[in-house]
Design a protein around this motif. Sequence first.
Motif, PDB file in Angstrom:
ATOM      1  N   UNK A  67       0.842  -1.204   0.000  1.00  0.00           N
ATOM      2  CA  UNK A  67       0.000   0.000   0.000  1.00  0.00           C
ATOM      3  C   UNK A  67       0.872   1.247   0.000  1.00  0.00           C
ATOM      4  N   UNK A  68       1.956   1.224   0.770  1.00  0.00           N
ATOM      5  CA  UNK A  68       2.804   2.414   0.814  1.00  0.00           C
ATOM      6  C   UNK A  68       3.435   2.699  -0.548  1.00  0.00           C
ATOM      7  N   UNK A  69       3.792   1.663  -1.275  1.00  0.00           N
ATOM      8  CA  UNK A  69       4.359   1.875  -2.615  1.00  0.00           C
ATOM      9  C   UNK A  69       3.334   2.577  -3.514  1.00  0.00           C
ATOM     10  N   UNK A  70       2.075   2.164  -3.417  1.00  0.00           N
ATOM     11  CA  UNK A  70       1.029   2.788  -4.232  1.00  0.00           C
ATOM     12  C   UNK A  70       0.776   4.227  -3.779  1.00  0.00           C
ATOM     13  N   UNK A  71       0.765   4.445  -2.444  1.00  0.00           N
ATOM     14  CA  UNK A  71       0.547   5.801  -1.927  1.00  0.00           C
ATOM     15  C   UNK A  71       1.692   6.727  -2.310  1.00  0.00           C
ATOM     16  N   UNK A  72       2.909   6.186  -2.327  1.00  0.00           N
ATOM     17  CA  UNK A  72       4.069   6.999  -2.719  1.00  0.00           C
ATOM     18  C   UNK A  72       3.912   7.460  -4.160  1.00  0.00           C
ATOM     19  N   UNK A  73       3.414   6.582  -5.027  1.00  0.00           N
ATOM     20  CA  UNK A  73       3.201   6.959  -6.428  1.00  0.00           C
ATOM     21  C   UNK A  73       2.144   8.062  -6.532  1.00  0.00           C
ATOM     22  N   UNK A  74       1.058   7.917  -5.767  1.00  0.00           N
ATOM     23  CA  UNK A  74       0.000   8.935  -5.799  1.00  0.00           C
ATOM     24  C   UNK A  74       0.513  10.263  -5.251  1.00  0.00           C
ATOM     25  N   UNK A  75       1.286  10.204  -4.187  1.00  0.00           N
ATOM     26  CA  UNK A  75       1.829  11.435  -3.611  1.00  0.00           C
ATOM     27  C   UNK A  75       2.790  12.101  -4.596  1.00  0.00           C
ATOM     28  N   UNK A  76       3.564  11.293  -5.311  1.00  0.00           N
ATOM     29  CA  UNK A  76       4.465  11.835  -6.325  1.00  0.00           C
ATOM     30  C   UNK A  76       3.699  12.546  -7.437  1.00  0.00           C
ATOM     31  N   UNK A  77       2.600  11.946  -7.880  1.00  0.00           N
ATOM     32  CA  UNK A  77       1.782  12.569  -8.930  1.00  0.00           C
ATOM     33  C   UNK A  77       1.196  13.893  -8.448  1.00  0.00           C
ATOM     34  N   UNK A  78       0.730  13.881  -7.193  1.00  0.00           N
ATOM     35  CA  UNK A  78       0.139  15.095  -6.615  1.00  0.00           C
ATOM     36  C   UNK A  78       1.190  16.199  -6.543  1.00  0.00           C
ATOM     37  N   UNK A  79       2.378  15.811  -6.130  1.00  0.00           N
ATOM     38  CA  UNK A  79       3.452  16.783  -5.973  1.00  0.00           C
ATOM     39  C   UNK A  79       3.883  17.341  -7.339  1.00  0.00           C
ATOM     40  N   UNK A  80       3.923  16.481  -8.359  1.00  0.00           N
ATOM     41  CA  UNK A  80       4.273  16.967  -9.700  1.00  0.00           C
ATOM     42  C   UNK A  80       3.181  17.880 -10.259  1.00  0.00           C
ATOM     43  N   UNK A  81       1.930  17.556  -9.945  1.00  0.00           N
ATOM     44  CA  UNK A  81       0.843  18.432 -10.385  1.00  0.00           C
ATOM     45  C   UNK A  81       0.978  19.811  -9.741  1.00  0.00           C
TER      46      UNK A  81
END
Lengths: 278, 278
Positions: free
Chosen positions: A239-253
């Motif tokens: 789950x943390x790996x998936x959340x890290x990806x989502x957080x990365x996308x949010x941060x890039x946005x």
Amino acid sequence: VTSEVRSAAVIGLGLIGGSLARDLAARGVEVCGYDRNPDDLRAAVDAGIVSQPLDPTFSGIGDVDVVVLAVPVDGAPDLLARVGAATSDATLITDVGSTKGRIVAQATALGLGERFVGAHPLAGDHRSGWGASRCGLFTDARVYLCPTDATRADLVRFADRFWQGVGGRPCVLRAEDHDRKLAWTSHLPHVVAATLAAALAGAGVSREELGPGGRDMTRLAGSSPEMWTAIAQDNAVAIDAALAAAEGELSRFRAALAADDRNALSARFATARTWFDR
Amino acid sequence: VTSEVRSAAVIGLGLIGGSLARDLAARGVEVCGYDRNPDDLRAAVDAGIVSQPLDPTFSGIGDVDVVVLAVPVDGAPDLLARVGAATSDATLITDVGSTKGRIVAQATALGLGERFVGAHPLAGDHRSGWGASRCGLFTDARVYLCPTDATRADLVRFADRFWQGVGGRPCVLRAEDHDRKLAWTSHLPHVVAATLAAALAGAGVSREELGPGGRDMTRLAGSSPEMWTAIAQDNAVAIDAALAAAEGELSRFRAALAADDRNALSARFATARTWFDR
């Protein structure tokens, strides 16, 4: 179901267990059941779904054909030990939990591997408890089946027919593959819904103020905290790996927004739509 | 609508503009219309909704009662200048954009303040274009109305009746308050859906693999990239504040997960459910 399953024990009569009990009873299966909430157990008996209520030792399940564990995933391993001690004749022991690695390992450790096939029906919604249960919940629902290393192929086929019998679409998957996959397809959306809800709560924005899209985005926030805390802890790494990806996308946005970079913003929305349309 | 509005011009015949044109035509209003896509404009004429197609100079709108701008928010300010030059008799000039500060300021700057009431119906879904338009889209939908400082109270009431006439529930709000509020209630959920979709795309997970909850969470990812890029740029500061809050919640959740902190995880899910249930 009826031809080869005459009786079943459903332990835990919440949304999933209660709905399964309803579907089995509707197909003529004799259902014995247990819920730690005595009111829910009584309601299931009064509704004519559970014909034999069980006590906490499960002493009545000695001769049922199928035992189904339908409790939050953190309670399932201990429960499996108690169930294994109470039954020796069940053809199939299965469960309905959202994570599969731990319960499959526990079945093996308890020497129940030959009789166990873990299951995870992709059914239900944010509600919980017997009051939310209903017939037909599994119609057309994907049901992941995770055997142990010791499960015989004919028992996997038996489990397949059992879930098809209540309308599901079973599909066999290794437990570890299931947990990695579900971290993305189910656990990630749930946690994102919960964090979105928490952000809105912090800003003093009520759900009523949202439009139809925002309400879709926060429906899962109504899910059971107990159930989802257990899932999160049980599948934390994936789950943390998936959340890290989502957080990365949010941060890039946010970076594209701060730079007022029209092309970068447009590319991110376009990536989302391309994925959606595929 | 019919008693005081005999004719209307709808500029932009997408999901919102097209649906409004359908509702107006169904109520006997004579609708002239324009879309930069000639196929969509022709389809609206062929469907009997637009009785008079307009050319890009809008030369035919001199005597309509109401002019509605229904284009992405980055195109609306220039369009308003062209519309203002082409009409002098319209009782009401309005729009349907998801952000209101810039268009209301533009109306004032153009000297159109007395005739302008910005509008934002919370209707529609992820689809776009004339093909997605339909009658009844505004039934029971919240419609925010944002007057300029120069708008007379009787014109605000006129706009209120206009939107009620197609089924909406109007509510007056200052443009700046609208944009701050919508950053949370609409723009935040949209951007979160897009970033969730981008994360899933990056992991090679298709939408088909999601359960019903995950599909709810990614429906907005199908929205128009053009429209949402314009909204994001137009309301960047307020949207970023909301995204920062969501990112903070996500980061705190990940910290609780890394610490295997059951109480902290449970508290976060419980906050979400309490908000949901309220």
